[in-house]
Design a protein around this motif. Structure first.
Motif, PDB file in Angstrom:
ATOM      1  N   ARG A  19      42.607  38.199  45.259  1.00  0.00           N
ATOM      2  CA  ARG A  19      42.754  36.765  45.492  1.00  0.00           C
ATOM      3  C   ARG A  19      43.698  36.628  46.637  1.00  0.00           C
ATOM      4  O   ARG A  19      44.892  37.101  46.761  1.00  0.00           O
ATOM      5  CB  ARG A  19      43.281  36.074  44.219  1.00  0.00           C
TER       6      ARG A  19
ATOM      7  N   PRO B 295      44.233  48.291  40.066  1.00  0.00           N
ATOM      8  CA  PRO B 295      44.909  47.077  39.272  1.00  0.00           C
ATOM      9  C   PRO B 295      44.041  46.896  38.022  1.00  0.00           C
ATOM     10  O   PRO B 295      43.122  47.036  37.899  1.00  0.00           O
ATOM     11  CB  PRO B 295      44.700  45.806  40.113  1.00  0.00           C
ATOM     12  N   ASN B 296      44.984  46.244  36.966  1.00  0.00           N
ATOM     13  CA  ASN B 296      44.177  45.772  35.789  1.00  0.00           C
ATOM     14  C   ASN B 296      43.363  44.990  35.778  1.00  0.00           C
ATOM     15  O   ASN B 296      42.171  45.155  35.191  1.00  0.00           O
ATOM     16  CB  ASN B 296      45.338  45.563  34.929  1.00  0.00           C
ATOM     17  N   ASP B 297      43.474  43.966  36.823  1.00  0.00           N
ATOM     18  CA  ASP B 297      42.271  43.233  37.182  1.00  0.00           C
ATOM     19  C   ASP B 297      42.052  43.247  38.559  1.00  0.00           C
ATOM     20  O   ASP B 297      42.804  42.581  39.502  1.00  0.00           O
ATOM     21  CB  ASP B 297      42.779  41.630  36.689  1.00  0.00           C
ATOM     22  N   PRO B 298      41.128  43.788  39.104  1.00  0.00           N
ATOM     23  CA  PRO B 298      40.899  44.145  40.330  1.00  0.00           C
ATOM     24  C   PRO B 298      40.358  42.925  41.065  1.00  0.00           C
ATOM     25  O   PRO B 298      41.093  42.859  42.391  1.00  0.00           O
ATOM     26  CB  PRO B 298      39.732  45.157  40.404  1.00  0.00           C
ATOM     27  N   LEU B 299      39.865  41.922  40.490  1.00  0.00           N
ATOM     28  CA  LEU B 299      39.200  40.792  41.406  1.00  0.00           C
ATOM     29  C   LEU B 299      40.527  39.779  41.564  1.00  0.00           C
ATOM     30  O   LEU B 299      40.618  39.117  42.535  1.00  0.00           O
ATOM     31  CB  LEU B 299      38.429  39.982  40.276  1.00  0.00           C
ATOM     32  N   LEU B 300      41.438  39.695  40.600  1.00  0.00           N
ATOM     33  CA  LEU B 300      42.646  38.889  40.682  1.00  0.00           C
ATOM     34  C   LEU B 300      43.368  39.679  41.929  1.00  0.00           C
ATOM     35  O   LEU B 300      44.288  38.833  42.716  1.00  0.00           O
ATOM     36  CB  LEU B 300      43.440  38.994  39.395  1.00  0.00           C
ATOM     37  N   SER B 301      43.366  40.813  41.807  1.00  0.00           N
ATOM     38  CA  SER B 301      44.586  41.310  42.958  1.00  0.00           C
ATOM     39  C   SER B 301      43.977  41.093  44.378  1.00  0.00           C
ATOM     40  O   SER B 301      44.553  41.279  45.160  1.00  0.00           O
ATOM     41  CB  SER B 301      44.289  42.923  42.809  1.00  0.00           C
TER      42      SER B 301
END
Length: 81
Positions: free
Chosen positions: A52, A44-50
């Motif tokens: 969540r 994902p472009n933002d692994p941490l956000l994914s």
């Protein structure tokens, strides 16, 4: 599903898979080789956000506190001897 590889080592990701896993232009893929099989995983472009919400309902806080108590008790018993 099956695709072929070009002379340059390129292949096409079937449309159904691209849609299902939201693989659009610019998405990076990680190739995992375990010696027997190869897996391709979109990053994902933002692994941490994914991540969540992925731990919701798993009681990780309770488990963490239990592990801390076990460690604390172990350290206390070592320090007493």
């Amino acid at each position: 599903m099956q695709t072929s590889v070009t002379k340059r080592g390129q292949t096409v990701i079937p449309a159904a898979i691209r849609k299902k896993y939201h693989i659009d232009a610019g998405v990076h893929l990680v190739w995992l080789d375990d010696g027997d099989t190869i897996r391709v995983v979109p990053v994902p472009n933002d692994p941490l956000l994914s991540l969540r919400g992925s731990g919701r309902g798993k009681n990780y806080t309770k488990k963490l506190l239990e592990e801390r108590n076990i460690d604390r008790n172990r350290e206390n018993s070592i320090n007493e001897h």
